[in-house]
Write an enzyme that holds these catalytic residues in place. Structure first.
Site, PDB file in Angstrom:
ATOM      1  N   SER A 193      29.628 -15.809 -29.585  1.00 50.11           N
ATOM      2  CA  SER A 193      31.097 -15.239 -29.780  1.00 50.11           C
ATOM      3  C   SER A 193      31.541 -14.554 -28.517  1.00 50.11           C
ATOM      4  O   SER A 193      31.039 -14.239 -27.780  1.00 50.11           O
ATOM      5  CB  SER A 193      31.263 -15.377 -31.155  1.00 50.11           C
ATOM      6  OG  SER A 193      32.306 -14.834 -31.258  1.00 50.11           O
TER       7      SER A 193
ATOM      8  N   TYR B 277      31.279  -9.388 -37.412  1.00 53.88           N
ATOM      9  CA  TYR B 277      30.925 -10.000 -36.694  1.00 53.88           C
ATOM     10  C   TYR B 277      30.813  -9.819 -34.749  1.00 53.88           C
ATOM     11  O   TYR B 277      29.830 -10.445 -34.682  1.00 53.88           O
ATOM     12  CB  TYR B 277      32.260 -11.054 -37.148  1.00 53.88           C
ATOM     13  CG  TYR B 277      32.017 -12.746 -35.619  1.00 53.88           C
ATOM     14  CD1 TYR B 277      31.744 -13.561 -37.114  1.00 53.88           C
ATOM     15  CD2 TYR B 277      32.612 -12.354 -35.013  1.00 53.88           C
ATOM     16  CE1 TYR B 277      31.161 -14.593 -36.364  1.00 53.88           C
ATOM     17  CE2 TYR B 277      32.895 -14.155 -34.537  1.00 53.88           C
ATOM     18  CZ  TYR B 277      31.521 -14.994 -34.877  1.00 53.88           C
ATOM     19  OH  TYR B 277      31.557 -16.488 -34.293  1.00 53.88           O
TER      20      TYR B 277
END
Length: 254
Positions: free
Chosen positions: A142, A155
């Site tokens: 990401s 995350y």
């Protein structure tokens, strides 16, 4: 297009019931590959497979936080088609959105089990079947694995770990002609993006769509746009691309 270089090759795509995973699976099948589509949502993944060539795709319901389930679907793909050439570790969760220190150990364990440990276990299970022939692995990181983001701490940490693993395995597996790369998306229009942003929106503040308009390209990307890059990395046109991090974020991280 990769000019049909996926003909008769075998791929596993996790998180294939929707979003980027679905887009990658559809593209691979369209270009001749046999694909094992994995998702924890039975109805979603079976709906995708129903729309594909029955000889080239089958669905497996599995939770990638379960290592035994990962080993089972890797073996299922090999048992069905006799080989394994490609693995796309796409399944992921954002976990609790909010300040990192408001998360607890259960939050941490879930995010790392799905985003990082599952990637490691799937590669460990897949690599023996690629030995002697070579293969391509694309892991999903990401933008937040490369830069900080308020409210997405665990995350981002899990995705940074994926990048570190990718680089190490690219070097270690290079002599076996097994390439390992990672894609780090920014805002891609998926259910996961909207659900993870919802807790971060403040009453009276910018809406989700208003926030997107502040991005350099003033929009989110589409799953198909991300799939274009992922499928290229899985194919022969990227045969000397190894250990790399590719951003597909509309210049958000520039």
């Amino acid at each position: 297009m990769n000019n049909g270089n996926f003909q008769d090759r075998v791929a596993i795509v996790t998180g294939a019931g929707r979003g980027m995973g679905e887009a990658v699976a559809r593209r691979l099948v369209a270009e001749g590959a046999h694909v094992c589509l994995v998702d924890r949502d039975t109805a979603a993944v079976e709906a995708v497979v129903k729309d594909l060539d029955a000889d080239k795709a089958f669905a497996v319901t599995a939770d990638v936080s379960d290592p035994d389930a990962i080993e089972a679907f890797v073996q299922a793909a090999v048992d069905r088609w006799g080989r394994l050439d490609m693995l796309h570790n796409n399944a992921g969760v954002t976990g609790r959105s909010g300040p990192a220190l408001e998360s607890d150990l259960d939050d941490l364990d879930l995010v790392f089990a799905v985003n990082f440990r599952a990637t490691f276990v799937a590669i460990k299970a897949a690599v023996p079947h690629m030995m002697g022939r070579g293969g391509a692995i694309v892991n999903m990181s990401s933008l937040f694995g490369t830069r900080a983001a308020r409210g997405m701490g665990l995350y981002g940490a899990s995705k940074a770990a994926v990048i570190g693993l990718t680089r190490t395995l690219a070097v270690e597996l290079a002599p076996s002609n097994i390439r390992v790369n990672t894609v780090a998306p920014g805002a891609i229009e998926t259910e996961l993006l909207r659900s993870s942003n919802a807790p971060l929106l403040k009453p009276g503040g910018p809406t989700y769509d208003e926030r997107l308009k502040t991005h350099p390209m003033a929009r989110a990307g589409t799953p198909k746009e991300a799939a274009n890059l992922i499928v290229w990395l899985l194919g022969d046109e990227a045969s000397f691309v190894n250990g790399s991090i590719y951003h597909v974020d509309g210049a958000l991280g520039a």
